[in-house]
Design an enzyme around this catalytic site. Structure first.
Site, PDB file in Angstrom:
ATOM      1  N   ASP A  45       0.837  -1.213   0.000  1.00 31.34           N
ATOM      2  CA  ASP A  45       0.000   0.000   0.000  1.00 31.34           C
ATOM      3  C   ASP A  45       0.869   1.260   0.000  1.00 31.34           C
ATOM      4  O   ASP A  45       0.393   2.341  -0.311  1.00 31.34           O
ATOM      5  CB  ASP A  45      -0.862   0.076   1.273  1.00 31.34           C
ATOM      6  CG  ASP A  45      -1.844  -1.052   1.340  1.00 31.34           C
ATOM      7  OD1 ASP A  45      -1.984  -1.768   0.331  1.00 31.34           O
ATOM      8  OD2 ASP A  45      -2.473  -1.224   2.410  1.00 31.34           O
ATOM      9  N   ASP A  46       2.113   1.124   0.406  1.00 31.48           N
ATOM     10  CA  ASP A  46       3.002   2.281   0.504  1.00 31.48           C
ATOM     11  C   ASP A  46       3.896   2.450  -0.726  1.00 31.48           C
ATOM     12  O   ASP A  46       4.686   3.382  -0.789  1.00 31.48           O
ATOM     13  CB  ASP A  46       3.915   2.142   1.748  1.00 31.48           C
ATOM     14  CG  ASP A  46       3.145   2.231   3.051  1.00 31.48           C
ATOM     15  OD1 ASP A  46       2.081   2.864   3.068  1.00 31.48           O
ATOM     16  OD2 ASP A  46       3.621   1.666   4.057  1.00 31.48           O
TER      17      ASP A  46
END
Ligand code: ATP
Ligand code: MG
Length: 668
Positions: A538-539
């Site tokens: 997600d990062d």
């Protein structure tokens, strides 16, 4: 000023254990590992049945069918079972078994208080007595097999005792880290509705006094108001070193002082034999990525897996003194403070305080005081200690240390080297253990002495662990590759569900890539088969089509000799799609200047490439972290994109004050 590249980071540098280390290591070559690994994946039932038979089972499972599993959502419900039909008890195996084997006088737990000079210890026999008394109390107040007991306690000896006492009678413990707010505690209590809460009057953490019972009372009131749930009893340990009884808020009938009742119960208590698949505990994840998930672990597989991983990843030998700085409120404290080490009859050090109190040399003072041989901590602690320089470390001998460990986040190669060279005097292998609350135990980890280490790589999979690196379409990649880290098959320590929400279990972990368990992390596999965790997917930042993991850029930044810690996030960029926005904390006493910004950017440019050069550097006096010490990038993304009114849930932040400081620092 465009500065020179300050450090050339050679990620391929190899660090092998010394011949002396290898001579006494449990396993000492990659070939030896490879043969065992092959057996563990070719015949998981045989491999794990053999391993499990080292424990005591009241009755056995069917050996040829040690496990059944379905990890494929297309084939119906996700289900994993290990040693089903086998009956055992993890408390019996972790404590009674050693006493019965004549080792009752060996030290089980050493305790070092927050303030130097306060300490205690318990032998295995004493531990058994304490556990039995508490089990008897719990039985007396009506706790039965399968009931949930909530535990909100600091790192006192009573915390592992409480976990073991629950396990002994088949109760399911739900430990909530005692740094959480009343609201967070209330949420977790309302989720599992315990009849009893075990807690403490207060605790000193560093120079601060925390009045835990006040927080508990607030939480219990919220539970009544918001969820109509009240606990029957709140058993409160009187922590005299922190706070007086008369200063502790009290509700008659519900509240009971631990020391007034528990010691009156007998020191023997029969064991409740449970099925291997009966629940042992539930525990919420750290909440780095959002709302915490109530991870459910069962008994048999978890027991076998934590004990075996502990033994091999730390090359555990009888007589080792083991210290893990994690709190029992996290999975690391469950698997590698309590169960894994005690199942191996280790001597475990429990530390009530924090690594930099009263000064940055405290950890090494403790290492020398107890002759600690295995030391296990988190990159956040290593970076913080590194920031204070080498002197506080070198002031202490540390010659007892044999093995070091790291967990929680990718460890930046520069922090790895400091840990190896300064803390371990270039003598102690580092077990960089990649795993999760969900996995129960280590998944990808060095086995010290078995193969050379590369700073920043968690290296190879543990026995029985079958990683798959997949692309965005869920296709498994071969050889050298970068992608999403998944698992192809179950292992005994895998969690069985999310508490009360099996559907969320399936959609979060098994639906994204059909047929696999998805970890949520990205990784790269190199030519030697070593795994490099690149951060949470997600990062990931996508700069002009290059997918860049946060770990890589952050490691390049902290390779700069003046940088202590860094966190990068993506921001919208008109040309590149996304640009890189970096938050950087400098070493103590270093001045934040514009020249230093350019020098940091150049460091990334020459270590990784121009495409990864940060577009902006934001000086950070501190970074927002979860209470378990992990950087929370979702909050940094909001600050970077100036969405300051919409920071989301910050209840799991260790120090919410950091956010305001960061916002204020924007213009510097
Ligand atoms: P949440 O799932 O609620 O966001 P969390 O993932 O931080 O919280 P944990 O289960 O405590 O909760 O942490 C597991 C994660 O920590 C892994 O998925 C990984 O991102 C990171 N991690 C742990 N150990 C390592 C390691 N040795 N190297 C790299 N990353 C690690
Ligand atoms: Mg997670």
């Amino acid at each position: 000023m465009e500065a020179e590249c300050v450090v050339a980071d050679d990620a391929e540098e190899l660090f092998d254990a010394s011949e002396t280390f290898k001579k006494s290591a449990l396993l000492s070559s990659r070939e030896q590992y490879a043969a065992l690994y092959k057996n563990s994946v070719d015949d998981p039932d045989g491999f794990w049945s053999h391993t499990a038979s080292q424990f005591f089972w009241k009755s056995k499972w069917e050996e040829s069918k040690a496990h059944t599993e379905n990890l494929d959502v297309r084939k119906g419900e996700i289900r994993v079972e290990w040693f089903k039909g086998g009956c055992t008890n993890i408390c019996y195996n972790a404590v009674d078994r050693h006493v019965e084997a004549g080792r009752g006088d060996d030290v089980a737990l050493l305790w070092e208080g927050n303030d130097p000079g306060f300490d205690m210890k318990l032998t295995y026999k004493e531990l058994l007595d304490r556990v039995c008394q508490l089990s008897n109390y719990l039985l007396a107040v009506g706790i039965k097999k399968g009931d949930t007991v909530a535990i909100y306690m600091p790192m006192l000896l009573e915390l592992p005792i409480a976990m073991l006492a629950c396990a002994r009678i088949g109760a399911v413990h739900s430990v909530v880290f005692a740094g959480f707010s009343a609201e967070s505690l209330a949420q977790r209590i309302l989720d599992c509705k315990p009849k009893v809460l075990l807690t403490t009057s207060g605790v000193k953490r560093g120079p601060k006094l925390i009045k835990l019972k006040e927080i508990v009372d607030d939480a219990l009131n919220r539970c009544v108001q918001e969820g109509g749930h009240s606990v029957d009893y709140c058993l409160t340990y009187d922590n005299k070193l922190a706070i007086k009884r008369e200063d502790t808020p009290w509700k008659e009938k519900r509240d009971v002082w631990w020391q007034d009742v528990v010691p009156n119960y007998p020191t023997d208590c029969p064991v409740e034999w449970v099925d291997a698949e009966d629940p042992l505990f539930l525990l919420y994840t750290s909440g780095s990525t959002g709302k915490p998930k109530g991870v459910l672990h069962t008994t048999g597989g978890y027991m076998v897996y934590t004990a075996t991983t502990f033994k091999h990843a730390f090359d555990y030998h009888d007589g080792d003194v083991y210290w893990c700085t994690a709190d029992c409120g996290w999975i690391t404290g469950h698997s590698y403070v309590t169960y894994g080490p005690l199942l191996n009859k280790a001597t475990v050090l429990i530390f009530e305080g924090v690594p930099n109190y009263p000064d940055a040399g405290r950890c090494w003072e403790i290492v020398d005081k107890y002759h600690v041989t295995i030391f296990y901590t988190a990159p956040t602690a290593i970076r913080a200690l590194m920031r204070s320089g080498d002197e506080p470390v070198k002031r202490h001998s540390r010659k007892s240390l044999r093995v070091l460990g790291s967990v929680g986040e990718p460890i930046n190669p520069s922090a790895w080297r400091w840990y190896f060279e300064v803390v371990g005097d270039s003598r102690c292998p580092i077990a960089d253990t990649w795993w999760q609350t969900e996995t129960g135990g280590f998944m990808i980890t060095p086995l010290p002495g078995c193969w050379p280490l590369k700073p920043g790589s968690a290296t190879l999979p543990f026995f029985g662990v079958q990683p798959a690196v997949v692309d965005e379409n869920g296709k498994e990649l071969d050889g050298e590759c970068t992608g999403f880290l998944c698992m192809k098959a179950s292992w005994p320590g895998i969690f069985r569900s999310l508490y009360g929400d099996h559907a969320r279990y399936e959609t979060t972990y098994f639906a994204p890539f059909k047929g696999f368990y998805f970890s949520g992390d990205g990784c790269r596999r190199d030519k030697d088969g070593y795994y490099w965790l690149t951060g949470r997917v997600d990062d990931v930042i996508n700069v002009s089509g290059h997918r860049i993991g946060t770990a890589e850029v952050e490691s390049a930044l902290v390779a700069h000799p003046l940088a202590a810690e860094a966190a990068v996030v993506g921001i919208d960029h008109e040309v590149k799609g996304q640009g890189i926005y970096a938050f950087v904390t400098l070493n103590e006493g270093v001045e934040y200047t514009a020249d230093l910004k350019s020098s940091l950017i150049s460091t990334v440019r020459c270590q990784i490439g121009a495409f990864a050069a940060p577009d902006a550097i934001h000086w950070a006096p501190g970074l927002p972290k979860t209470r378990s010490g992990k950087i929370m990038r979702r909050i940094l993304r909001k600050i970077a994109s100036k969405q300051l009114d919409d920071l989301g849930d910050i209840s799991t932040l260790a120090d919410p004050g950091v956010v305001a400081q960061l916002i204020e620092f924007t213009e510097k």
